[in-house]
Design an enzyme around this catalytic site. Structure first.
Site, PDB file in Angstrom:
ATOM      1  N   ILE A   1     121.851  57.764  -4.326  1.00 39.55           N
ATOM      2  CA  ILE A   1     120.936  58.915  -4.338  1.00 39.55           C
ATOM      3  C   ILE A   1     120.386  59.168  -2.934  1.00 39.55           C
ATOM      4  CG2 ILE A   1     118.951  59.999  -5.473  1.00 39.55           C
ATOM      5  CD1 ILE A   1     119.285  57.946  -7.734  1.00 39.55           C
TER       6      ILE A   1
ATOM      7  N   THR B   1     123.379  46.518   1.949  1.00 43.54           N
ATOM      8  CA  THR B   1     123.737  45.483   0.978  1.00 43.54           C
ATOM      9  C   THR B   1     125.092  45.870   0.392  1.00 43.54           C
ATOM     10  OG1 THR B   1     122.833  46.659  -0.934  1.00 43.54           O
ATOM     11  CG2 THR B   1     121.287  45.280   0.327  1.00 43.54           C
TER      12      THR B   1
ATOM     13  N   ASP C   1     116.205  45.681   7.065  1.00 44.90           N
ATOM     14  CA  ASP C   1     115.735  45.307   5.725  1.00 44.90           C
ATOM     15  C   ASP C   1     114.300  45.822   5.581  1.00 44.90           C
ATOM     16  OD1 ASP C   1     114.736  43.892   3.511  1.00 44.90           O
ATOM     17  OD2 ASP C   1     115.902  42.089   4.006  1.00 44.90           O
TER      18      ASP C   1
ATOM     19  N   THR D   1     113.048  42.861  -2.693  1.00 46.39           N
ATOM     20  CA  THR D   1     113.238  44.213  -2.133  1.00 46.39           C
ATOM     21  C   THR D   1     112.332  45.233  -2.822  1.00 46.39           C
ATOM     22  OG1 THR D   1     115.482  43.883  -1.352  1.00 46.39           O
ATOM     23  CG2 THR D   1     114.892  46.123  -1.959  1.00 46.39           C
TER      24      THR D   1
ATOM     25  N   GLU E   1     112.892  54.014 -16.348  1.00 41.56           N
ATOM     26  CA  GLU E   1     112.978  52.710 -17.022  1.00 41.56           C
ATOM     27  C   GLU E   1     111.637  51.986 -17.054  1.00 41.56           C
ATOM     28  OE1 GLU E   1     116.283  50.173 -16.395  1.00 41.56           O
ATOM     29  OE2 GLU E   1     117.693  51.828 -16.189  1.00 41.56           O
TER      30      GLU E   1
ATOM     31  N   SER F   1     110.399  45.160 -11.803  1.00 39.88           N
ATOM     32  CA  SER F   1     110.157  45.205 -10.350  1.00 39.88           C
ATOM     33  C   SER F   1     109.810  46.632  -9.911  1.00 39.88           C
ATOM     34  CB  SER F   1     111.377  44.675  -9.583  1.00 39.88           C
ATOM     35  OG  SER F   1     112.487  45.545  -9.714  1.00 39.88           O
ATOM     36  N   LYS F   2     110.453  47.631 -10.514  1.00 35.20           N
ATOM     37  CA  LYS F   2     110.147  49.023 -10.158  1.00 35.20           C
ATOM     38  C   LYS F   2     108.732  49.385 -10.635  1.00 35.20           C
ATOM     39  CE  LYS F   2     112.525  51.696  -8.468  1.00 35.20           C
ATOM     40  NZ  LYS F   2     112.761  52.027  -7.027  1.00 35.20           N
TER      41      LYS F   2
ATOM     42  N   LEU G   1     127.801  53.081 -15.128  1.00 34.68           N
ATOM     43  CA  LEU G   1     128.643  53.512 -16.248  1.00 34.68           C
ATOM     44  C   LEU G   1     129.707  54.547 -15.874  1.00 34.68           C
ATOM     45  CD1 LEU G   1     129.111  53.438 -19.414  1.00 34.68           C
ATOM     46  CD2 LEU G   1     127.729  55.508 -19.455  1.00 34.68           C
TER      47      LEU G   1
ATOM     48  N   VAL H   1     132.544  49.093 -23.207  1.00 36.23           N
ATOM     49  CA  VAL H   1     131.327  49.710 -23.750  1.00 36.23           C
ATOM     50  C   VAL H   1     130.453  48.605 -24.350  1.00 36.23           C
ATOM     51  CG1 VAL H   1     130.457  51.244 -25.559  1.00 36.23           C
ATOM     52  CG2 VAL H   1     132.431  51.937 -24.159  1.00 36.23           C
TER      53      VAL H   1
HETATM   54  P1  NAD Z   1     121.971  52.184  -4.866  1.00 39.36           P
HETATM   55  O1  NAD Z   1     122.042  50.778  -5.354  1.00 39.36           O
HETATM   56  O2  NAD Z   1     123.198  53.025  -4.917  1.00 39.36           O
HETATM   57  O3  NAD Z   1     121.476  52.191  -3.344  1.00 39.36           O
HETATM   58  C1  NAD Z   1     120.431  51.378  -2.891  1.00 39.36           C
HETATM   59  C2  NAD Z   1     120.452  51.406  -1.369  1.00 39.36           C
HETATM   60  O4  NAD Z   1     119.337  50.621  -0.907  1.00 39.36           O
HETATM   61  C3  NAD Z   1     121.717  50.801  -0.745  1.00 39.36           C
HETATM   62  O5  NAD Z   1     122.178  51.608   0.306  1.00 39.36           O
HETATM   63  C4  NAD Z   1     121.249  49.442  -0.228  1.00 39.36           C
HETATM   64  O6  NAD Z   1     121.979  49.003   0.909  1.00 39.36           O
HETATM   65  C5  NAD Z   1     119.799  49.744   0.121  1.00 39.36           C
HETATM   66  N1  NAD Z   1     118.965  48.539   0.113  1.00 39.36           N
HETATM   67  C6  NAD Z   1     118.905  47.584  -0.848  1.00 39.36           C
HETATM   68  N2  NAD Z   1     118.042  46.627  -0.493  1.00 39.36           N
HETATM   69  C7  NAD Z   1     117.524  46.990   0.726  1.00 39.36           C
HETATM   70  C8  NAD Z   1     116.576  46.415   1.608  1.00 39.36           C
HETATM   71  N3  NAD Z   1     115.977  45.256   1.314  1.00 39.36           N
HETATM   72  N4  NAD Z   1     116.281  47.070   2.754  1.00 39.36           N
HETATM   73  C9  NAD Z   1     116.888  48.241   3.057  1.00 39.36           C
HETATM   74  N5  NAD Z   1     117.813  48.823   2.273  1.00 39.36           N
HETATM   75  C10 NAD Z   1     118.121  48.206   1.108  1.00 39.36           C
HETATM   76  O7  NAD Z   1     120.769  52.843  -5.674  1.00 39.36           O
HETATM   77  P2  NAD Z   1     120.582  54.339  -6.217  1.00 39.36           P
HETATM   78  O8  NAD Z   1     121.210  54.429  -7.545  1.00 39.36           O
HETATM   79  O9  NAD Z   1     120.933  55.272  -5.145  1.00 39.36           O
HETATM   80  O10 NAD Z   1     119.005  54.340  -6.427  1.00 39.36           O
HETATM   81  C11 NAD Z   1     118.136  54.698  -5.369  1.00 39.36           C
HETATM   82  C12 NAD Z   1     116.705  54.639  -5.863  1.00 39.36           C
HETATM   83  O11 NAD Z   1     116.538  55.524  -6.971  1.00 39.36           O
HETATM   84  C13 NAD Z   1     116.283  53.258  -6.365  1.00 39.36           C
HETATM   85  O12 NAD Z   1     114.957  53.041  -5.961  1.00 39.36           O
HETATM   86  C14 NAD Z   1     116.383  53.369  -7.880  1.00 39.36           C
HETATM   87  O13 NAD Z   1     115.468  52.515  -8.494  1.00 39.36           O
HETATM   88  C15 NAD Z   1     116.017  54.823  -8.089  1.00 39.36           C
HETATM   89  N6  NAD Z   1     116.579  55.491  -9.285  1.00 39.36           N
HETATM   90  C16 NAD Z   1     117.924  55.445  -9.521  1.00 39.36           C
HETATM   91  C17 NAD Z   1     118.435  56.155 -10.618  1.00 39.36           C
HETATM   92  C18 NAD Z   1     119.920  56.159 -10.927  1.00 39.36           C
HETATM   93  O14 NAD Z   1     120.336  56.700 -11.951  1.00 39.36           O
HETATM   94  N7  NAD Z   1     120.780  55.621 -10.060  1.00 39.36           N
HETATM   95  C19 NAD Z   1     117.577  56.880 -11.451  1.00 39.36           C
HETATM   96  C20 NAD Z   1     116.201  56.875 -11.177  1.00 39.36           C
HETATM   97  C21 NAD Z   1     115.724  56.190 -10.076  1.00 39.36           C
HETATM   98  O1  DAU Z   2     117.294  55.579 -16.093  1.00 41.45           O
HETATM   99  C1  DAU Z   2     117.355  55.405 -14.713  1.00 41.45           C
HETATM  100  C2  DAU Z   2     118.167  54.176 -14.384  1.00 41.45           C
HETATM  101  O2  DAU Z   2     119.519  54.482 -14.681  1.00 41.45           O
HETATM  102  C3  DAU Z   2     118.023  53.753 -12.927  1.00 41.45           C
HETATM  103  O3  DAU Z   2     116.695  53.360 -12.703  1.00 41.45           O
HETATM  104  C4  DAU Z   2     118.973  52.599 -12.606  1.00 41.45           C
HETATM  105  O4  DAU Z   2     118.917  52.287 -11.219  1.00 41.45           O
HETATM  106  C5  DAU Z   2     120.372  53.019 -12.955  1.00 41.45           C
HETATM  107  O5  DAU Z   2     121.272  51.951 -12.737  1.00 41.45           O
HETATM  108  C6  DAU Z   2     120.460  53.472 -14.409  1.00 41.45           C
HETATM  109  O6  DAU Z   2     120.267  52.360 -15.316  1.00 41.45           O
HETATM  110  P1  DAU Z   2     121.164  52.177 -16.639  1.00 41.45           P
HETATM  111  O7  DAU Z   2     121.126  50.761 -17.017  1.00 41.45           O
HETATM  112  O8  DAU Z   2     120.813  53.182 -17.658  1.00 41.45           O
HETATM  113  O9  DAU Z   2     122.610  52.601 -16.013  1.00 41.45           O
HETATM  114  P2  DAU Z   2     124.067  51.950 -16.153  1.00 41.45           P
HETATM  115  O10 DAU Z   2     125.008  52.904 -15.516  1.00 41.45           O
HETATM  116  O11 DAU Z   2     124.097  50.531 -15.730  1.00 41.45           O
HETATM  117  O12 DAU Z   2     124.304  51.982 -17.740  1.00 41.45           O
HETATM  118  C7  DAU Z   2     124.211  53.196 -18.476  1.00 41.45           C
HETATM  119  C8  DAU Z   2     124.437  52.846 -19.943  1.00 41.45           C
HETATM  120  O13 DAU Z   2     125.809  52.442 -20.116  1.00 41.45           O
HETATM  121  C9  DAU Z   2     123.606  51.679 -20.431  1.00 41.45           C
HETATM  122  O14 DAU Z   2     123.232  51.908 -21.785  1.00 41.45           O
HETATM  123  C10 DAU Z   2     124.555  50.492 -20.370  1.00 41.45           C
HETATM  124  C11 DAU Z   2     125.903  51.112 -20.634  1.00 41.45           C
HETATM  125  N1  DAU Z   2     127.056  50.469 -19.971  1.00 41.45           N
HETATM  126  C12 DAU Z   2     126.999  50.286 -18.632  1.00 41.45           C
HETATM  127  C13 DAU Z   2     128.053  49.696 -17.954  1.00 41.45           C
HETATM  128  C14 DAU Z   2     127.982  49.460 -16.466  1.00 41.45           C
HETATM  129  C15 DAU Z   2     128.190  50.126 -20.702  1.00 41.45           C
HETATM  130  O15 DAU Z   2     128.254  50.328 -21.913  1.00 41.45           O
HETATM  131  N2  DAU Z   2     129.221  49.531 -20.032  1.00 41.45           N
HETATM  132  C16 DAU Z   2     129.207  49.298 -18.690  1.00 41.45           C
HETATM  133  O16 DAU Z   2     130.192  48.717 -18.165  1.00 41.45           O
END
Ligand code: NAD
Ligand code: DAU
Length: 339
Positions: free
Chosen positions: A12, A36, A59, A100, A127, A156-157, A193, A209
């Site tokens: 993101i 990372t 970091d 982190t 979450e 943690s969040k 996913l 799944v």
């Molecule tokens: P991601 O795992 O793809 O990316 C995380 C990034 O943070 C990476 O580039 C990593 O190198 C960097 N990072 C990790 N630890 C670090 C540290 N100690 N210092 C500096 N950089 C560090 O995550 P994402 O899915 O892009 O999520 C980004 C943010 O959005 C997170 O805070 C997550 O909680 C939040 N979020 C994600 C989702 C989702 O669906 N992916 C939804 C809602 C909120």
């Molecule tokens: O809701 C926001 C969150 O969404 C973010 O805060 C997280 O950073 C992000 O990773 C995501 O969390 P989820 O646990 O919902 O996402 P994930 O893609 O890991 O899984 C989505 C759903 O799919 C969940 O119900 C678990 C399921 N799943 C996931 C994987 C990786 C499977 O069934 N099989 C899989 O292999």
């Protein structure tokens, strides 16, 4: 205006960097990322060509490095994406999530306070509210829903959110927090996913799944998330939390079937595996506040966004094939090998 974006080499964060460079072409974007396993500098290849963009590998827990960077850049706005983000990894090894996501956020806020930033935006997640039951489709997460976490990741969040609100009240740090639902789109790491299922389906590998696949997530196209954060930075009220989501609830199994169909792969690839520990049943955001106060609405329909996303993974095989050819294989074996 200088924006300091942490975690900008991740999914993101990188989409946000590109959004900001396009939407605010005269502003400076400085990205700090530890790189990372989830961070990938190649994702920022185009941004690195822009003179208004700077990348710094550091970091967010490293107080000295962060203080030095603030001294050099004097950012007015900080947007904190950097986090360990994968729930399954947090179940396997919570420690780094606490470091982190909690301590790193505290360092970012301490230094922001010393340098007197105009805004500290904490990117949080739906979450933190825990989950909703499947048989109560009338219930949604509002900003008033109590914090009730399930995994080390969400805990943690939530801890970071509580700290951010405390820094606002105690030190008047100008904090805003956004809590978004599940994102999908380009550059998502293939442990999540949607990209995991696309990559496996393309390789004719089993599609793992968890449980019955009846868990519901509320999917939002990543660009819509980026626009919402930008809007909060420009017009949001300090001290406030904004939920972000587009009323797009889908069962996991339906998403996986849709990916099979789009890639012309048989549903027989679907393999039900042992469920995630503490698996949240349903997430569903009520976005009334951000819509009413800031006029935000999602622009990308899921039917379009998912096709664009699948096409992006087809067009950008090099990006994700490099990722899954390395350390990812060990992760995959640990996570799915005996499931
Ligand atoms: P991601 O795992 O793809 O990316 C995380 C990034 O943070 C990476 O580039 C990593 O190198 C960097 N990072 C990790 N630890 C670090 C540290 N100690 N210092 C500096 N950089 C560090 O995550 P994402 O899915 O892009 O999520 C980004 C943010 O959005 C997170 O805070 C997550 O909680 C939040 N979020 C994600 C989702 C989702 O669906 N992916 C939804 C809602 C909120
Ligand atoms: O809701 C926001 C969150 O969404 C973010 O805060 C997280 O950073 C992000 O990773 C995501 O969390 P989820 O646990 O919902 O996402 P994930 O893609 O890991 O899984 C989505 C759903 O799919 C969940 O119900 C678990 C399921 N799943 C996931 C994987 C990786 C499977 O069934 N099989 C899989 O292999």
């Amino acid at each position: 205006m200088t924006y300091l974006v942490t975690g900008g080499a991740g999914f993101i964060g990188a989409n946000f960097v590109y959004h900001m460079l396009a939407a605010h072409p005269t502003d400076r974007i400085v990205c700090v990322d530890k790189l990372t396993y989830a961070g990938n500098l190649s994702t920022l290849e185009e941004a690195l060509k822009n003179p208004n963009f700077r990348f710094v590998k550091a970091d967010i827990c490293d107080r000295e490095a962060i203080t030095k960077l603030f001294g050099e850049e004097r950012p007015e706005v900080v947007v904190n994406f950097a986090a360990e983000s994968h729930v399954d990894r947090s179940i396997e090894n919570p420690g780094v999530f606490l470091e982190t996501n909690i301590l790193g956020t505290a360092v970012m806020m301490d230094v922001s306070r010393i340098f007197g930033v105009e805004r500290f935006h904490q990117v949080s997640t739906d979450e933190v509210y825990g989950d909703l039951p499947l048989d109560r489709p009338d219930l949604f997460f509002t900003e008033e829903t109590p914090i009730h976490t399930s995994s080390p990741y969400s805990s943690s969040k939530a801890s970071a959110d509580l700290l951010a609100m405390a820094y606002h009240r105690t030190y008047s740090l100008p904090v805003t927090i956004s809590r978004c639902s599940n994102n999908y789109g380009p550059y998502q790491f293939p442990e999540k996913l949607i990209p995991l299922m696309i990559a496996n389906a393309l390789a004719d590998k089993p599609l793992p799944v968890y449980g019955e696949g009846l868990n519901v997530r509320d999917w939002l196209y990543v660009e819509d998330h980026c626009k919402a954060i930008d809007l909060i930075l420009q017009k949001g009220r300090v001290g406030e939390v904004y939920n972000i989501g587009g009323h797009n609830e889908m069962k996991n199994i339906d998403i996986v079937k849709l990916i099979c169909k789009a890639l012309d792969k048989p549903e027989s690839l679907i393999t039900h595996v042992t469920d995630r520990k503490g698996h949240d049943m349903r997430y569903a955001i009520d976005p009334a506040k951000i819509h009413g106060e800031l006029g935000w609405l999602p622009e990308t329909m899921f039917a379009d966004g998912i096709q664009e996303t699948i096409q992006w993974y087809l067009n950008n095989r090099k990006w994700w094939e490099e990722i899954i050819s390395g350390e990812y294989q060990n992760y995959y074996q640990r996570m799915y090998g005996n499931r």
